[in-house]
Design a protein around this motif. Structure first.
Motif, mmCIF file in Angstrom:
data_model
loop_
_atom_site.group_PDB
_atom_site.id
_atom_site.type_symbol
_atom_site.label_atom_id
_atom_site.label_comp_id
_atom_site.label_asym_id
_atom_site.label_seq_id
_atom_site.Cartn_x
_atom_site.Cartn_y
_atom_site.Cartn_z
ATOM 1 N N ALA A 36 37.379 -18.109 -63.932
ATOM 2 C CA ALA A 36 37.123 -19.561 -63.936
ATOM 3 C C ALA A 36 37.566 -20.079 -65.297
ATOM 4 O O ALA A 36 37.119 -19.577 -66.335
ATOM 5 C CB ALA A 36 35.644 -19.829 -63.716
ATOM 6 N N CYS A 37 38.473 -21.060 -65.288
ATOM 7 C CA CYS A 37 39.044 -21.514 -66.570
ATOM 8 C C CYS A 37 39.124 -23.032 -66.615
ATOM 9 O O CYS A 37 39.027 -23.694 -65.584
ATOM 10 C CB CYS A 37 40.422 -20.904 -66.773
ATOM 11 S SG CYS A 37 41.556 -21.239 -65.422
ATOM 12 N N GLU A 38 39.334 -23.570 -67.831
ATOM 13 C CA GLU A 38 39.426 -25.027 -67.992
ATOM 14 C C GLU A 38 40.709 -25.553 -67.381
ATOM 15 O O GLU A 38 40.721 -26.527 -66.646
ATOM 16 C CB GLU A 38 39.440 -25.371 -69.490
ATOM 17 C CG GLU A 38 38.100 -25.479 -70.132
ATOM 18 C CD GLU A 38 38.262 -26.014 -71.535
ATOM 19 O OE1 GLU A 38 38.235 -27.239 -71.725
ATOM 20 O OE2 GLU A 38 38.410 -25.197 -72.461
ATOM 21 N N HIS A 60 36.079 -27.271 -65.269
ATOM 22 C CA HIS A 60 36.061 -28.037 -66.524
ATOM 23 C C HIS A 60 34.888 -29.013 -66.534
ATOM 24 O O HIS A 60 34.149 -29.130 -65.550
ATOM 25 C CB HIS A 60 37.392 -28.757 -66.767
ATOM 26 C CG HIS A 60 37.988 -29.350 -65.534
ATOM 27 N ND1 HIS A 60 37.499 -30.484 -64.977
ATOM 28 C CD2 HIS A 60 39.020 -28.937 -64.759
ATOM 29 C CE1 HIS A 60 38.203 -30.755 -63.904
ATOM 30 N NE2 HIS A 60 39.129 -29.838 -63.751
ATOM 31 N N GLN A 61 34.765 -29.721 -67.661
ATOM 32 C CA GLN A 61 33.602 -30.578 -67.873
ATOM 33 C C GLN A 61 33.400 -31.598 -66.748
ATOM 34 O O GLN A 61 32.293 -31.942 -66.405
ATOM 35 C CB GLN A 61 33.716 -31.306 -69.213
ATOM 36 C CG GLN A 61 32.642 -30.872 -70.193
ATOM 37 C CD GLN A 61 33.189 -30.600 -71.583
ATOM 38 O OE1 GLN A 61 34.342 -30.934 -71.887
ATOM 39 N NE2 GLN A 61 32.397 -29.991 -72.422
ATOM 40 N N HIS A 62 34.518 -32.083 -66.140
ATOM 41 C CA HIS A 62 34.405 -33.156 -65.148
ATOM 42 C C HIS A 62 33.859 -32.653 -63.804
ATOM 43 O O HIS A 62 33.354 -33.432 -63.019
ATOM 44 C CB HIS A 62 35.773 -33.814 -64.936
ATOM 45 C CG HIS A 62 36.444 -34.121 -66.241
ATOM 46 N ND1 HIS A 62 35.925 -35.066 -67.102
ATOM 47 C CD2 HIS A 62 37.517 -33.573 -66.853
ATOM 48 C CE1 HIS A 62 36.681 -35.084 -68.194
ATOM 49 N NE2 HIS A 62 37.643 -34.181 -68.071
ATOM 50 N N ASN A 63 34.011 -31.358 -63.537
ATOM 51 C CA ASN A 63 33.498 -30.881 -62.247
ATOM 52 C C ASN A 63 32.490 -29.746 -62.433
ATOM 53 O O ASN A 63 32.324 -28.909 -61.551
ATOM 54 C CB ASN A 63 34.661 -30.446 -61.330
ATOM 55 C CG ASN A 63 35.330 -29.166 -61.831
ATOM 56 O OD1 ASN A 63 35.012 -28.672 -62.896
ATOM 57 N ND2 ASN A 63 36.234 -28.617 -61.038
ATOM 58 N N SER A 93 31.409 -25.898 -78.154
ATOM 59 C CA SER A 93 32.173 -27.153 -77.988
ATOM 60 C C SER A 93 33.138 -27.039 -76.809
ATOM 61 O O SER A 93 34.248 -27.570 -76.859
ATOM 62 C CB SER A 93 32.943 -27.523 -79.259
ATOM 63 O OG SER A 93 32.077 -27.826 -80.291
ATOM 64 N N ASP A 94 32.760 -26.331 -75.818
ATOM 65 C CA ASP A 94 33.574 -26.096 -74.620
ATOM 66 C C ASP A 94 32.662 -26.022 -73.398
ATOM 67 O O ASP A 94 31.457 -25.767 -73.542
ATOM 68 C CB ASP A 94 34.305 -24.745 -74.771
ATOM 69 C CG ASP A 94 35.733 -24.938 -75.253
ATOM 70 O OD1 ASP A 94 36.238 -26.070 -75.174
ATOM 71 O OD2 ASP A 94 36.343 -23.957 -75.697
ATOM 72 N N PRO A 95 33.243 -26.201 -72.195
ATOM 73 C CA PRO A 95 32.407 -26.137 -70.986
ATOM 74 C C PRO A 95 31.815 -24.745 -70.746
ATOM 75 O O PRO A 95 32.272 -23.773 -71.340
ATOM 76 C CB PRO A 95 33.393 -26.486 -69.860
ATOM 77 C CG PRO A 95 34.647 -26.898 -70.492
ATOM 78 C CD PRO A 95 34.642 -26.480 -71.919
#
Ligand code: SAM
Length: 283
Positions: A36-38, A60-63, A93-95
């Motif tokens: 699973a990656c950004e 990613h942050q949006h989903n 500082s990352d999802p």
């Protein structure tokens, strides 16, 4: 028959140099059912470099909530999943926070595969005291908000570390200079582990001059460490009282400030007064 749940591996990946990856990270990325990656295009480059053929899925942050739940469903079915970010350690500082939280709630094992992080990389070469550190990630983009954040953070008894992008590096250093003082000691890492890696160490003014004299050095990724403020002037005035005194100093006469601070923080007003005089003398 029920499946044994899989393991969620949180895998650190390079912050620039693609060879900065551990044997265990490569082994984990290879053996997992899914990465699973950004950004699949970004992680694909890493996988191609190391000949890893595990399927990739965007996370990613949006989903984060929706995609996170899907990952939990797959883990519950017995699949092993590696979670990576574009660079460095996920969740720094990352999802990744949401899926790790969901995994804990679901009783799924979460296991770290440690490795690079810009934060730790800079601290290892900064030449600043690392006995106590405060990491703040990204400060607000807007200068007014960044200044008020810095006013809350400084003076700091720990080495303060922040991330910054090339768009705001000059503005951010100027703001730090305004709050901490241009002669305050700092270190900065630019493009760490990459071709144009540069390590800066000196006063904020010296670092700012290096960047303004050479605009090419304003490009890239930056991590900044601001030296801890040593309890120089008056160790008996608690830091929180010093902060209040520094806030009130431009507004009120020293005697009134020391009275307010002394009673508000239950400390000796004569020592607060001396602290104010020392501050004024050093300005
Ligand atoms: N998870 C990453 C880590 O562990 O360091 C940080 C991800 S954060 C979205 C990206 C920020 O980290 C960049 O804007 C920059 O401030 C910092 N950063 C990442 N790589 C860097 C590098 N090679 N050199 C300097 N700073 C870096």
């Amino acid at each position: 028959m029920e499946n044994t749940p899989g393991i969620l591996y949180i895998v650190a990946t390079p912050i620039g140099n693609l060879n900065d990856i551990s044997f265990r990270a490569l082994e984990t990325l290879n053996k997992c059912d899914l990465i699973a990656c950004e950004d699949t295009r970004h992680t694909k480059r890493l996988c191609q470099h190391h000949d890893i053929r595990t399927p990739l899925q965007a996370y990613h942050q949006h989903n984060e909530h929706q995609a996170g739940q899907k990952l939990i469903d797959r883990l519950n079915c017995g699949e092993h999943i590696a979670l990576v970010s574009d660079a460095g350690t996920p969740l720094i500082s990352d999802p990744g926070y949401v899926v790790v939280q969901l995994a804990h709630q679901a009783g799924i094992q979460v296991s770290p595969i440690p490795g690079p992080s810009a934060l730790i990389s800079l601290l290892s070469v900064a030449g600043l005291d690392t006995s106590s550190i405060q990491f703040e990630g990204f400060l607000p983009n807007k200068s007014s908000q960044r200044l008020s954040a810095l006013k809350q953070l400084l003076p700091c008894q720990s080495t303060l570390v922040i991330y910054e992008s090339s768009h705001r590096i000059l503005a951010c250093l100027n703001d730090i200079s305004n709050i901490a003082g241009s002669d305050h000691l700092m270190a900065m890492g630019r493009e760490l582990t990459k071709t144009f890696e540069t390590i800066y160490h000196g006063s904020i003014d010296q670092v700012l001059t290096q960047l303004t004299d050479n605009p090419v050095q304003q490009k890239g990724e930056f991590v900044i460490a601001i030296s801890a403020t040593k309890p120089t002037v008056n160790e008996s005035v608690p830091l929180i009282a010093q902060k209040l005194a520094l806030t009130l100093m431009p507004l009120l006469p020293p005697k009134i400030v020391s009275k307010i601070v002394g009673s508000h923080h239950d400390c000796n007003k004569k020592q607060v007064y001396q602290f104010i005089l020392d501050q004024q003398a050093s300005e």
